[in-house]
Write an enzyme that holds these catalytic residues in place. Structure first.
Site, PDB file in Angstrom:
ATOM      1  N   LYS A  38      -0.139   4.400 -10.307  1.00 33.08           N
ATOM      2  CA  LYS A  38      -1.415   4.108  -9.382  1.00 33.08           C
ATOM      3  C   LYS A  38      -2.553   4.889  -9.720  1.00 33.08           C
ATOM      4  O   LYS A  38      -3.625   4.756  -9.085  1.00 33.08           O
ATOM      5  CB  LYS A  38      -0.893   4.325  -7.701  1.00 33.08           C
ATOM      6  CG  LYS A  38       0.664   3.363  -7.624  1.00 33.08           C
ATOM      7  CD  LYS A  38       0.337   1.857  -7.835  1.00 33.08           C
ATOM      8  CE  LYS A  38       1.672   1.117  -8.254  1.00 33.08           C
ATOM      9  NZ  LYS A  38       1.657  -0.051  -8.855  1.00 33.08           N
ATOM     10  N   GLU A  40      -6.126   8.784  -0.210  1.00 36.21           N
ATOM     11  CA  GLU A  40      -7.124   7.520   0.198  1.00 36.21           C
ATOM     12  C   GLU A  40      -7.555   7.624   1.517  1.00 36.21           C
ATOM     13  O   GLU A  40      -6.506   7.930   2.336  1.00 36.21           O
ATOM     14  CB  GLU A  40      -6.577   6.087  -0.223  1.00 36.21           C
ATOM     15  CG  GLU A  40      -6.387   5.927  -1.692  1.00 36.21           C
ATOM     16  CD  GLU A  40      -5.878   4.320  -1.887  1.00 36.21           C
ATOM     17  OE1 GLU A  40      -5.569   3.710  -0.865  1.00 36.21           O
ATOM     18  OE2 GLU A  40      -5.688   3.989  -2.766  1.00 36.21           O
ATOM     19  N   ARG A  92       3.036  -9.244 -12.976  1.00 37.05           N
ATOM     20  CA  ARG A  92       4.041 -10.548 -13.182  1.00 37.05           C
ATOM     21  C   ARG A  92       3.785 -11.574 -12.149  1.00 37.05           C
ATOM     22  O   ARG A  92       2.545 -11.683 -11.485  1.00 37.05           O
ATOM     23  CB  ARG A  92       5.332  -9.954 -12.297  1.00 37.05           C
ATOM     24  CG  ARG A  92       4.981  -9.465 -10.748  1.00 37.05           C
ATOM     25  CD  ARG A  92       6.274  -9.463 -10.045  1.00 37.05           C
ATOM     26  NE  ARG A  92       5.926  -9.142  -8.491  1.00 37.05           N
ATOM     27  CZ  ARG A  92       5.419  -8.179  -8.046  1.00 37.05           C
ATOM     28  NH1 ARG A  92       5.262  -7.090  -8.473  1.00 37.05           N
ATOM     29  NH2 ARG A  92       5.242  -8.425  -6.712  1.00 37.05           N
TER      30      ARG A  92
END
Ligand code: MV4
Length: 506
Positions: A119, A203, A295
């Site tokens: 990430k 964040e 995906r």
């Protein structure tokens, strides 16, 4: 680049394996299923041209065995492997091993899976390419001082997230500076034990956001298109329950801006295949990149319904090295689609997974209804795999039409043998806030109370029986259909009506 696919192994089970086999049949591609011992009679095994057992029930000894799956594909003469979702679908080592073995991986390059799987590297890449991300650290924090400084800059509350995480695992909300040291330590510990990687980044905590994701399609010729958004805010404990397309908060202008950001994200990681960019959208309709899912997703059908594009066929086409057969201007969003995930869970016991034989399975039918299921009537639902055994997708002319169709379809279901999440989906379809389109990611937490779907009390059961007896007497007296004075139709006394009127107990 690549060659036409003639024979494809599906490294998955359940509804998604069946979904992929259906696309292959339409394309004239031979299909090879793999299965675990208890899945020998499963629909995906029966639907495929050939099937091979790859081990016992536990996924780690069957559907996750990379070498066994690749060897099976080779032995069966396959030229490609499709991983579906879950299992090996976002395993970069598997994607690479398939290519090493001389076959086509119907998914993105291993490198793209790796970059987006971390990430922090995904965040760094997005910042470089001008894709909006939530304010915070670019990479993992290395000290409490750095964490305090960053949190002070972006402002509290902040969210600590695991670099190797995703899907909500290992997150910590920190409300004020006094708590950040402790929170960092516990987040790192949790990340280490969950992912074997203790890197944590920060964040700003986005308050009351919606989860809106963009479907992208990328070919090997540098074409990156977006196929609109999916609204996925209706979820419970990070499991999506209801998804829809389009989102009520996304207009043409916002869709174009989010779509451009999403295709930029795909371009940045050299993406080829169908992919999804997850965004948070705040109350002022600012959007922020969260993560990329490399995906095909569970909820892909709602996009298929409103675009008319078969995403699995497109995955196969681009995996063969062919260019996408349309441009961005060709893509139109038409009508409205909603998906409900049908899980074998007892809503009345805190969504505890339920198991058993599906004694009856009669999915709804009719115009605009799509039932993607992976277990047939008589099949068994066990503890070994995901509780989601079917998806109900409806298409309507507009959102209101789609909601009405979904209510009708949910009511039409006949399922015996396991408890399902159908009553919960029905609750969502009836909720005024859902109907108004006024909800955020905390919808379930905020509005849902277990007692709404409680079992009927003994008194209520007696009342239901008495009502049935008396209405049956009325019906007989009337010689069939009951008519009250003034020729008003009486309330129906069909078992269906009673079942829904008095709490749905079988
Ligand atoms: C967030 C957030 C608020 N602010 N990030 C949860 C799963 C993972 N994909 C990211 N998640 C969140 N990240 C910031 N900066 C809130 C969530 C979140 C959430 C996101 C999407 C759907 C459901 C969610 C439920 C709880 C929290």
């Amino acid at each position: 680049m690549n060659a036409p696919i003639r024979s494809l192994l599906i490294a998955n089970r359940g509804e998604i394996a069946v979904r992929i086999i259906r696309a292959c049949k339409e394309l004239g591609i031979r299909t090879v299923a793999v299965y675990s011992e208890p899945d020998i009679n499963a629909p995906h095994v029966l639907a495929a041209d050939e099937a091979f057992c790859i081990g016992p029930a536990p996924s780690s000894e069957s559907y996750l065995r990379m070498a066994a799956i690749i060897e099976t594909a080779r032995a069966a003469g396959c030229d490609a492997i499709h991983p579906g979702y879950g299992f090996l679908s976002e395993n970069a080592a598997f994607a690479k091993a398939v290519v090493e073995a001389g076959m086509i991986f119907v998914g993105p390059p291993g490198r793209a899976i790796e970059v987006m799987g971390d990430k922090t590297s995904a965040r760094t890449l997005m910042i470089q390419r001008g894709v909006p991300v939530v304010p915070g650290t670019e990479s993992a924090v290395t000290s409490v001082e750095e964490a305090e400084r960053t949190a002070g800059e972006v402002g509290y509350p902040v969210l600590l997230k695991a670099a190797a995480g995703g899907g909500g695992k290992g997150m910590r909300v920190v409300e004020n500076p006094a708590d950040i040291g402790k929170a960092l330590e516990s987040a790192q510990n949790e990340a280490r034990s969950a992912f074997g990687d203790d890197r944590v980044y920060i964040e700003k905590f986005v308050v009351q956001p919606r989860h809106v994701e963009i479907q992208v399609l990328s070919d090997a010729h540098g074409n990156h298109l977006y196929l609109g958004e999916r609204e996925c805010s209706i979820q419970r404990r990070h499991q999506k329950v209801v998804e829809e397309a389009p989102s009520v908060i996304v207009d043409d202008e916002l869709r174009a801006r989010m779509g451009k950001a999403a295709t930029e994200a795909a371009r940045a990681c050299g993406y080829v295949n169908a992919g999804t960019i997850e965004f948070l959208v705040d109350g002022d309709r600012n959007f922020y990149f969260l993560e990329m899912n490399t995906r095909l997703q569970v909820e892909h059908p709602v996009t298929e319904m409103v675009t008319g594009i078969d995403l699995v066929k497109m995955q196969i086409l681009v995996a063969e090295g062919r260019p996408l057969p349309f441009t961005q201007e060709d893509i139109r969003i038409r009508g409205h689609a909603i998906e409900c995930r049908i899980c074998a869970e007892d809503v009345r016991s805190n969504f505890l997974p339920d198991t058993g034989v599906l004694a009856r399975y009669r999915p709804p039918q009719g115009f605009g209804i799509r039932d993607d299921s992976g277990v047939a009537e008589g099949g068994e639902i066990s503890i070994h795999y995901d509780p989601m055994f079917a998806k109900l997708i409806v298409w309507g002319m507009d959102r209101k039409d789609a909601i009405r169709k979904m209510r009708r379809a949910l009511d039409e279901y006949v399922i015996d043998g396991v408890e399902t999440t159908i009553p919960f989906c029905r609750y969502v379809m009836d909720h005024p806030k859902f109907n108004e389109g006024d909800f955020q990611i905390d919808f379930v937490q905020k509005y849902y109370r277990p007692e709404y779907l409680r079992r009927p009390t003994e008194d209520e059961k007696i009342a239901a029986v008495l009502a049935a007896v008396f209405s049956e007497e009325e019906r007989e007296k009337a010689g069939g259909t009951v008519r009250e004075s003034g020729d008003r139709p009486a309330r129906s006394c069909s078992p269906w009506a009673l079942r829904h009127r008095y709490g749905g107990e079988r």
